[in-house]
Design a protein around this motif. Structure first.
Motif, PDB file in Angstrom:
ATOM      1  N   GLY A  13       0.802  -1.233   0.000  1.00 32.29           N
ATOM      2  CA  GLY A  13       0.000   0.000   0.000  1.00 32.29           C
ATOM      3  C   GLY A  13       0.830   1.276   0.000  1.00 32.29           C
ATOM      4  N   ASP A  14       2.139   1.162   0.075  1.00 32.49           N
ATOM      5  CA  ASP A  14       2.995   2.357   0.089  1.00 32.49           C
ATOM      6  C   ASP A  14       2.947   3.024  -1.284  1.00 32.49           C
ATOM      7  N   TRP A  15       2.715   4.345  -1.315  1.00 37.58           N
ATOM      8  CA  TRP A  15       2.633   5.054  -2.605  1.00 37.58           C
ATOM      9  C   TRP A  15       3.963   5.037  -3.353  1.00 37.58           C
ATOM     10  N   GLY A  16       5.040   4.771  -2.635  1.00 41.71           N
ATOM     11  CA  GLY A  16       6.318   4.596  -3.321  1.00 41.71           C
ATOM     12  C   GLY A  16       6.203   3.475  -4.349  1.00 41.71           C
ATOM     13  N   PHE A  17       5.407   2.458  -4.008  1.00 40.86           N
ATOM     14  CA  PHE A  17       5.193   1.319  -4.902  1.00 40.86           C
ATOM     15  C   PHE A  17       4.020   1.579  -5.862  1.00 40.86           C
ATOM     16  N   THR A  18       2.894   2.029  -5.338  1.00 38.12           N
ATOM     17  CA  THR A  18       1.699   2.136  -6.189  1.00 38.12           C
ATOM     18  C   THR A  18       1.730   3.351  -7.118  1.00 38.12           C
ATOM     19  N   HIS A  19       2.426   4.435  -6.734  1.00 39.59           N
ATOM     20  CA  HIS A  19       2.448   5.658  -7.557  1.00 39.59           C
ATOM     21  C   HIS A  19       3.852   6.090  -7.951  1.00 39.59           C
ATOM     22  N   SER A  20       4.853   5.253  -7.693  1.00 41.41           N
ATOM     23  CA  SER A  20       6.252   5.654  -7.881  1.00 41.41           C
ATOM     24  C   SER A  20       6.508   6.991  -7.185  1.00 41.41           C
ATOM     25  N   ARG A  78       6.473   7.941  -0.107  1.00 46.65           N
ATOM     26  CA  ARG A  78       5.361   8.744   0.454  1.00 46.65           C
ATOM     27  C   ARG A  78       4.743   8.020   1.647  1.00 46.65           C
ATOM     28  N   GLY A  79       4.728   6.691   1.616  1.00 46.77           N
ATOM     29  CA  GLY A  79       4.129   5.914   2.714  1.00 46.77           C
ATOM     30  C   GLY A  79       2.688   5.543   2.421  1.00 46.77           C
ATOM     31  N   ALA A 126      -0.991  14.518   1.902  1.00 41.98           N
ATOM     32  CA  ALA A 126      -0.776  15.007   3.278  1.00 41.98           C
ATOM     33  C   ALA A 126      -1.207  13.973   4.319  1.00 41.98           C
ATOM     34  N   ASP A 127      -1.969  12.962   3.911  1.00 42.39           N
ATOM     35  CA  ASP A 127      -2.405  11.921   4.852  1.00 42.39           C
ATOM     36  C   ASP A 127      -1.363  10.818   5.029  1.00 42.39           C
ATOM     37  N   CYS A 128      -0.214  10.984   4.377  1.00 41.69           N
ATOM     38  CA  CYS A 128       0.794   9.914   4.443  1.00 41.69           C
ATOM     39  C   CYS A 128       1.969  10.318   5.333  1.00 41.69           C
ATOM     40  N   ASP A 129       2.483   9.358   6.088  1.00 40.96           N
ATOM     41  CA  ASP A 129       3.733   9.567   6.826  1.00 40.96           C
ATOM     42  C   ASP A 129       4.858   9.039   5.940  1.00 40.96           C
ATOM     43  N   ASN A 130       5.766   9.949   5.570  1.00 39.61           N
ATOM     44  CA  ASN A 130       6.839   9.571   4.639  1.00 39.61           C
ATOM     45  C   ASN A 130       7.890   8.722   5.360  1.00 39.61           C
TER      46      ASN A 130
END
Ligand SMILES: Cc1ncc(COP(=O)(O)O)c(C=O)c1O
Length: 246
Positions: A30-37, A103-104, A115-119
């Protein structure tokens, strides 16, 4: 080896505030680093047991963090300590040392608001890898100027380090299909940019020319430009077109 002593021999990582063997370093799906690069990173070389231009890499990493509006909540001093520790744990004298911030995962399920993510802050040290294998370096690599253009600088700032490699990966497939070792890309205006993980130079007469656009401000590039005068060569950062390539 007892179960209580972790095996760092293949590399060491720092994830979620903990040091772990590289095989245990993971990010959640679910980490946006993976799902959104939605991630930035930097890589510093440890050679003969010492970092090469660490402060330049930390400067660039901080520029990338700012550019991506990522805040991993780790100070520059803490980063230096963590990077030193992953290298020490690995015992490597020649290492590929990465620092990343993703991004987390959003704290609010389904949120689309960054803004809802803890990096996060992740670091790891693994044995050094050459972009071009040593035997290929020895004979000279064959580079294809690929058909696929580099993504526009208006969409992706190439001076902020990123993992969005669709264009490079397409270029590398094209290069392999055509019998080349790897690919370098032109931008959509026909100017040379860079390759997958490396800056490019052409040497013409007494001049060493590297692209002035579409490319990362590589630390290797900086070192090459710094060394040119010592070798009696003129360093130039300027436009290069396909016609200029050898
Ligand atoms: C796209 C790209 N260009 C150039 C480089 C070379 O940069 P440096 O010399 O700082 O390692 C890299 C390194 O990862 C890269 O990813």
């Amino acid at each position: 080896m007892s179960q209580s002593s972790p095996d760092y021999s293949k590399g060491a990582a720092y994830v979620n505030g903990t040091y772990v063997p590289i095989s245990e370093a993971k990010i959640p799906v679910g980490d946006w680093g993976f799902t959104h690069s939605d991630v930035t990173y930097d890589v510093v070389h440890v050679t003969d047991g010492g970092f090469f231009r660490l402060e330049d890499h930390l400067d660039r990493f901080h520029r990338s963090l700012e550019g991506y509006r990522l805040d991993p909540g780790v100070t520059r001093d803490e980063m230096r300590i963590i990077l030193g520790k992953v290298v020490a744990l690995s015992g490597l004298k020649d290492a590929f040392v990465a620092m990343l911030s993703t991004r987390g995962i959003p704290r609010v399920y389904g949120s689309r608001d960054p803004a809802d993510c803890d990096n996060t802050f992740i670091a790891y040290a693994v044995p050094w890898v050459d972009v071009i294998k040593p035997d290929v370096q020895e004979r000279g690599a064959h580079l294809l100027v690929a058909q696929v253009p580099r993504i526009s600088q208006n969409s992706l700032d190439p001076t902020l380090k990123n993992y969005m490699w669709r264009d490079f990966t397409r270029g590398m497939f094209e290069a392999k299909d055509k019998g080349f070792d790897t690919a370098i890309l032109l931008d959509s205006d026909g100017y040379l940019t860079e390759g997958a993980g490396f800056n490019v130079f052409i040497v013409k007469d007494n001049k060493v020319i590297t692209p002035d656009r579409g490319a990362l401000r590589g630390i290797t590039r900086l070192s090459v430009l710094d060394l040119c005068p010592e070798l009696g060569l003129e360093p130039i950062v300027g436009p290069i077109t396909f016609e200029d390539t050898p």
